[in-house]
Write a protein that holds these residues in place. Structure first.
Motif, mmCIF file in Angstrom:
data_model
loop_
_atom_site.group_PDB
_atom_site.id
_atom_site.type_symbol
_atom_site.label_atom_id
_atom_site.label_comp_id
_atom_site.label_asym_id
_atom_site.label_seq_id
_atom_site.Cartn_x
_atom_site.Cartn_y
_atom_site.Cartn_z
ATOM 1 N N PHE A 112 -7.540 3.298 12.152
ATOM 2 C CA PHE A 112 -7.776 2.079 12.917
ATOM 3 C C PHE A 112 -6.466 1.387 13.279
ATOM 4 O O PHE A 112 -5.441 1.574 12.624
ATOM 5 C CB PHE A 112 -8.614 1.086 12.103
ATOM 6 C CG PHE A 112 -10.050 1.474 11.921
ATOM 7 C CD1 PHE A 112 -10.897 1.606 13.005
ATOM 8 C CD2 PHE A 112 -10.558 1.693 10.645
ATOM 9 C CE1 PHE A 112 -12.229 1.950 12.835
ATOM 10 C CE2 PHE A 112 -11.891 2.031 10.457
ATOM 11 C CZ PHE A 112 -12.726 2.170 11.559
ATOM 12 N N SER A 113 -6.558 0.556 14.302
ATOM 13 C CA SER A 113 -5.494 -0.391 14.620
ATOM 14 C C SER A 113 -6.100 -1.785 14.577
ATOM 15 O O SER A 113 -7.323 -1.939 14.554
ATOM 16 C CB SER A 113 -4.909 -0.110 16.009
ATOM 17 O OG SER A 113 -5.905 -0.292 17.010
ATOM 18 N N LEU A 114 -5.235 -2.791 14.537
ATOM 19 C CA LEU A 114 -5.653 -4.185 14.660
ATOM 20 C C LEU A 114 -5.150 -4.715 15.986
ATOM 21 O O LEU A 114 -3.983 -4.513 16.333
ATOM 22 C CB LEU A 114 -5.044 -5.043 13.535
ATOM 23 C CG LEU A 114 -5.550 -4.831 12.128
ATOM 24 C CD1 LEU A 114 -4.779 -5.731 11.160
ATOM 25 C CD2 LEU A 114 -7.038 -5.106 12.038
ATOM 26 N N ILE A 115 -6.038 -5.393 16.712
ATOM 27 C CA ILE A 115 -5.666 -6.073 17.952
ATOM 28 C C ILE A 115 -5.892 -7.549 17.686
ATOM 29 O O ILE A 115 -7.021 -7.970 17.402
ATOM 30 C CB ILE A 115 -6.516 -5.591 19.142
ATOM 31 C CG1 ILE A 115 -6.407 -4.070 19.294
ATOM 32 C CG2 ILE A 115 -6.095 -6.312 20.430
ATOM 33 C CD1 ILE A 115 -7.442 -3.451 20.221
ATOM 34 N N HIS A 116 -4.805 -8.344 17.732
ATOM 35 C CA HIS A 116 -4.939 -9.752 17.364
ATOM 36 C C HIS A 116 -3.785 -10.579 17.917
ATOM 37 O O HIS A 116 -2.721 -10.047 18.225
ATOM 38 C CB HIS A 116 -5.032 -9.910 15.839
ATOM 39 C CG HIS A 116 -3.880 -9.346 15.063
ATOM 40 N ND1 HIS A 116 -3.153 -10.093 14.174
ATOM 41 C CD2 HIS A 116 -3.339 -8.099 15.021
ATOM 42 C CE1 HIS A 116 -2.215 -9.348 13.614
ATOM 43 N NE2 HIS A 116 -2.306 -8.130 14.116
ATOM 44 N N ALA A 117 -4.034 -11.882 18.050
ATOM 45 C CA ALA A 117 -2.992 -12.825 18.426
ATOM 46 C C ALA A 117 -2.228 -13.142 17.150
ATOM 47 O O ALA A 117 -2.758 -13.781 16.245
ATOM 48 C CB ALA A 117 -3.592 -14.085 19.039
ATOM 49 N N TYR A 118 -0.999 -12.676 17.085
ATOM 50 C CA TYR A 118 -0.224 -12.764 15.855
ATOM 51 C C TYR A 118 0.945 -13.721 16.045
ATOM 52 O O TYR A 118 1.794 -13.508 16.907
ATOM 53 C CB TYR A 118 0.267 -11.372 15.472
ATOM 54 C CG TYR A 118 0.849 -11.275 14.090
ATOM 55 C CD1 TYR A 118 0.321 -11.996 13.024
ATOM 56 C CD2 TYR A 118 1.929 -10.442 13.840
ATOM 57 C CE1 TYR A 118 0.851 -11.887 11.753
ATOM 58 C CE2 TYR A 118 2.461 -10.325 12.573
ATOM 59 C CZ TYR A 118 1.923 -11.059 11.531
ATOM 60 O OH TYR A 118 2.455 -10.951 10.275
ATOM 61 N N ASN A 119 0.936 -14.756 15.235
ATOM 62 C CA ASN A 119 1.989 -15.769 15.298
ATOM 63 C C ASN A 119 2.963 -15.575 14.145
ATOM 64 O O ASN A 119 3.545 -16.511 13.646
ATOM 65 C CB ASN A 119 1.364 -17.174 15.243
ATOM 66 C CG ASN A 119 2.372 -18.259 15.573
ATOM 67 O OD1 ASN A 119 3.344 -18.019 16.283
ATOM 68 N ND2 ASN A 119 2.144 -19.441 15.061
ATOM 69 N N GLY A 120 3.113 -14.329 13.691
ATOM 70 C CA GLY A 120 4.007 -14.034 12.578
ATOM 71 C C GLY A 120 4.963 -12.932 12.947
ATOM 72 O O GLY A 120 4.854 -12.325 14.009
ATOM 73 N N ALA A 121 5.913 -12.673 12.063
ATOM 74 C CA ALA A 121 6.897 -11.597 12.238
ATOM 75 C C ALA A 121 7.623 -11.716 13.579
ATOM 76 O O ALA A 121 8.021 -10.716 14.160
ATOM 77 C CB ALA A 121 6.223 -10.228 12.098
ATOM 78 N N LEU A 131 -3.552 -0.205 11.329
ATOM 79 C CA LEU A 131 -4.145 -0.869 10.159
ATOM 80 C C LEU A 131 -3.660 -0.091 8.934
ATOM 81 O O LEU A 131 -4.263 0.893 8.531
ATOM 82 C CB LEU A 131 -5.671 -0.868 10.236
ATOM 83 C CG LEU A 131 -6.404 -1.436 9.015
ATOM 84 C CD1 LEU A 131 -6.065 -2.907 8.808
ATOM 85 C CD2 LEU A 131 -7.902 -1.249 9.153
ATOM 86 N N ASP A 132 -2.529 -0.534 8.388
ATOM 87 C CA ASP A 132 -1.971 0.150 7.223
ATOM 88 C C ASP A 132 -2.616 -0.398 5.944
ATOM 89 O O ASP A 132 -3.388 -1.363 6.000
ATOM 90 C CB ASP A 132 -0.441 0.045 7.212
ATOM 91 C CG ASP A 132 0.061 -1.374 7.035
ATOM 92 O OD1 ASP A 132 -0.673 -2.249 6.498
ATOM 93 O OD2 ASP A 132 1.216 -1.632 7.418
ATOM 94 N N PRO A 133 -2.342 0.209 4.806
ATOM 95 C CA PRO A 133 -3.005 -0.243 3.569
ATOM 96 C C PRO A 133 -2.769 -1.717 3.235
ATOM 97 O O PRO A 133 -3.666 -2.372 2.702
ATOM 98 C CB PRO A 133 -2.408 0.679 2.496
ATOM 99 C CG PRO A 133 -2.065 1.940 3.236
ATOM 100 C CD PRO A 133 -1.595 1.469 4.591
ATOM 101 N N SER A 134 -1.591 -2.258 3.539
ATOM 102 C CA SER A 134 -1.357 -3.667 3.202
ATOM 103 C C SER A 134 -2.209 -4.589 4.073
ATOM 104 O O SER A 134 -2.730 -5.593 3.586
ATOM 105 C CB SER A 134 0.130 -4.018 3.308
ATOM 106 O OG SER A 134 0.572 -3.997 4.638
ATOM 107 N N TRP A 135 -2.375 -4.254 5.344
ATOM 108 C CA TRP A 135 -3.266 -5.048 6.203
ATOM 109 C C TRP A 135 -4.721 -4.838 5.780
ATOM 110 O O TRP A 135 -5.503 -5.780 5.736
ATOM 111 C CB TRP A 135 -3.083 -4.670 7.673
ATOM 112 C CG TRP A 135 -1.920 -5.350 8.323
ATOM 113 C CD1 TRP A 135 -0.670 -4.835 8.516
ATOM 114 C CD2 TRP A 135 -1.888 -6.667 8.874
ATOM 115 N NE1 TRP A 135 0.132 -5.759 9.144
ATOM 116 C CE2 TRP A 135 -0.595 -6.891 9.379
ATOM 117 C CE3 TRP A 135 -2.839 -7.685 8.989
ATOM 118 C CZ2 TRP A 135 -0.216 -8.080 9.991
ATOM 119 C CZ3 TRP A 135 -2.467 -8.873 9.601
ATOM 120 C CH2 TRP A 135 -1.166 -9.074 10.092
#
Length: 150
Positions: A112-121, A131-135
């Motif tokens: 999987f991948s994540l598609i999102h509005a990301y206000n980080g990094a 979608l890695d194990p930490s996510w």
């Protein structure tokens, strides 16, 4: 109304989410290409596909988890995390309580991948990444758009 939802292919949900990539992050933003926040992405995707979506904008800097969950429960169908699939909406915790939403895509190298509005990094835009194990460990709950099929 018969209460039944129209069938919608998960690939259409993902395509609608991907059409928002690189939209700048904007707190409470709801306009694709102009400004979206994490709640704005699934609201925009749902509405663009003709799915009735209540909005949730009664929050300050951070969403209130109980209100966010109530909005998700009103609009979507809760599914077990173990059965999440393409096009599902995932609720993510960064620290204590979940306050972030993303849509599951299909990662080009599998999984999987994540598609999102990301206000980080340093991102501050709608992004897609694996979608890695930490996510994955941050996912608290999963909802499906009613009628979504693979």
């Amino acid at each position: 109304s018969d209460g039944g939802a129209a069938v919608i292919e998960a690939a259409r949900i993902v395509a609608a989410a991907r059409s928002l990539l690189n939209t700048p992050y904007g707190h409470q933003g709801r306009v694709g290409g102009l400004a979206l926040d994490c709640a704005g992405v699934p609201v925009h995707v749902g509405r663009s596909l003709g799915i009735p979506m209540d909005d949730y904008t009664r929050y300050g800097r951070l969403p209130v988890p109980d209100e966010m969950k109530a909005m998700l429960d009103r609009n979507l169908q809760r599914v077990p995390k173990a059965s999440m699939q393409l096009g599902d909406i995932v609720w993510i915790r960064f620290r204590d309580e979940p306050q972030h939403l993303a849509i599951l895509g299909n990662y080009h190298l599998g999984g999987f991948s994540l598609i999102h509005a990301y206000n980080g990094a340093g991102m501050k835009k709608v992004v897609e990444h694996r979608l890695d194990p930490s996510w994955a460990a941050r996912i608290v709950a999963v909802w499906r758009i009613p009628g979504a099929v693979l």
